[in-house]
Design a protein around this motif. Structure first.
Motif, PDB file in Angstrom:
ATOM      1  N   TRP A  67       0.816  -1.220   0.000  1.00  0.00           N
ATOM      2  CA  TRP A  67       0.000   0.000   0.000  1.00  0.00           C
ATOM      3  C   TRP A  67       0.848   1.268   0.000  1.00  0.00           C
ATOM      4  O   TRP A  67       0.414   2.319  -0.527  1.00  0.00           O
ATOM      5  CB  TRP A  67      -0.969  -0.009   1.186  1.00  0.00           C
ATOM      6  N   ASN A  71      -8.202   5.556   1.218  1.00  0.00           N
ATOM      7  CA  ASN A  71      -8.256   4.323   2.003  1.00  0.00           C
ATOM      8  C   ASN A  71      -7.726   4.468   3.429  1.00  0.00           C
ATOM      9  O   ASN A  71      -7.526   3.457   4.111  1.00  0.00           O
ATOM     10  CB  ASN A  71      -7.467   3.224   1.284  1.00  0.00           C
ATOM     11  N   LYS A 101      -9.534   2.551   6.084  1.00  0.00           N
ATOM     12  CA  LYS A 101      -9.259   1.116   6.034  1.00  0.00           C
ATOM     13  C   LYS A 101      -7.842   0.810   6.528  1.00  0.00           C
ATOM     14  O   LYS A 101      -7.607  -0.215   7.188  1.00  0.00           O
ATOM     15  CB  LYS A 101      -9.449   0.583   4.617  1.00  0.00           C
ATOM     16  N   LEU A 102      -6.905   1.692   6.212  1.00  0.00           N
ATOM     17  CA  LEU A 102      -5.531   1.484   6.652  1.00  0.00           C
ATOM     18  C   LEU A 102      -5.397   1.581   8.162  1.00  0.00           C
ATOM     19  O   LEU A 102      -4.426   1.069   8.743  1.00  0.00           O
ATOM     20  CB  LEU A 102      -4.597   2.493   5.975  1.00  0.00           C
ATOM     21  N   GLU A 138     -10.089  -5.284   6.137  1.00  0.00           N
ATOM     22  CA  GLU A 138     -10.861  -4.231   5.486  1.00  0.00           C
ATOM     23  C   GLU A 138     -10.300  -3.898   4.104  1.00  0.00           C
ATOM     24  O   GLU A 138     -11.016  -3.383   3.238  1.00  0.00           O
ATOM     25  CB  GLU A 138     -10.847  -2.967   6.360  1.00  0.00           C
ATOM     26  N   LEU A 139      -9.034  -4.190   3.896  1.00  0.00           N
ATOM     27  CA  LEU A 139      -8.387  -3.859   2.627  1.00  0.00           C
ATOM     28  C   LEU A 139      -8.535  -4.969   1.589  1.00  0.00           C
ATOM     29  O   LEU A 139      -8.345  -4.732   0.403  1.00  0.00           O
ATOM     30  CB  LEU A 139      -6.897  -3.583   2.846  1.00  0.00           C
TER      31      LEU A 139
END
Length: 205
Positions: A182, A193, A196-197, A203-204
């Motif tokens: 990422w 994101n 999510k991170l 979640e990713l």
């Protein structure tokens, strides 16, 4: 989209104890990625002072990835601090010259190569990284740890010498994160994101 600028020296308003490190490093043998920050209780200029025995004539590099978090007092011991360990004496006679100047003729001091810190690595307060160590992406180095050997990705280590405490995630999740990389996404995608991170890696996926 107001994305923080990695070229800003002090990214936090009215706070000078945290810097985006790449903008403060002067030594060409210290390479730092975008958004890696260093926080120092006294003065962020202490960072290069804490890279010890880093002599130009040896040429070893300290390479630090993107999005790393480096706490106050973190110290990197470089190869210039190495002495002979298999000789009768570890004393560096030759550096004092005179009748001792040829003591190392035909010999060389040990070197373990570059020190490489991956991306998204957290190095805790007063941790020490020894020469030639490679720390994998997403690893966490505990406060006051002394890291004498390589650290696997997404592994938490602590103690002296540092030993594995635990893996941060399952082997499957680690493999997927390493494939995802990422930290190499464009900034717009990272920004989209961030929620999510900052959640479970599931979640990713």
């Amino acid at each position: 989209m107001n994305i923080p600028d990695s070229n800003t020296v002090f990214p936090l308003t009215n706070y000078k104890n945290l810097c985006f490190l790449k903008n403060l490093v002067n030594n060409p043998n210290i390479i730092v990625g975008d958004y890696t920050y260093y926080d120092d209780f006294d003065d962020v200029s202490n960072f290069e002072k804490n890279v010890k025995y880093h002599f130009d004539f040896i040429g070893d590099k300290l390479i630090i990835g993107k999005f790393c978090m480096i706490a106050s007092g973190a110290t990197f011991i470089m190869n210039g601090g190495n002495h002979l360990t298999e000789a009768t004496s570890a004393y560096p006679f030759a550096i004092f010259g005179g009748a001792w100047q040829d003591a190392m003729k035909g010999k060389s001091y040990p070197t373990k190569g570059d020190t490489v810190i991956g991306n998204d690595v957290w190095i805790g307060h007063d941790a020490t990284i020894m020469p030639g160590v490679q720390i994998g992406h997403g690893a966490i180095i505990a406060t006051k740890a002394v890291v004498t050997k390589n650290v696997e990705p997404y592994t938490i280590v602590g103690g002296n010498p540092a030993k594995e405490i635990k893996k941060r995630f399952s082997e499957d999740s680690i493999a997927r994160l390493l494939e995802m990389k990422w930290w190499d996404w464009d900034l717009e995608k990272i920004t989209q994101n961030v929620a999510k991170l900052t959640s479970n890696p599931e979640e990713l996926f």
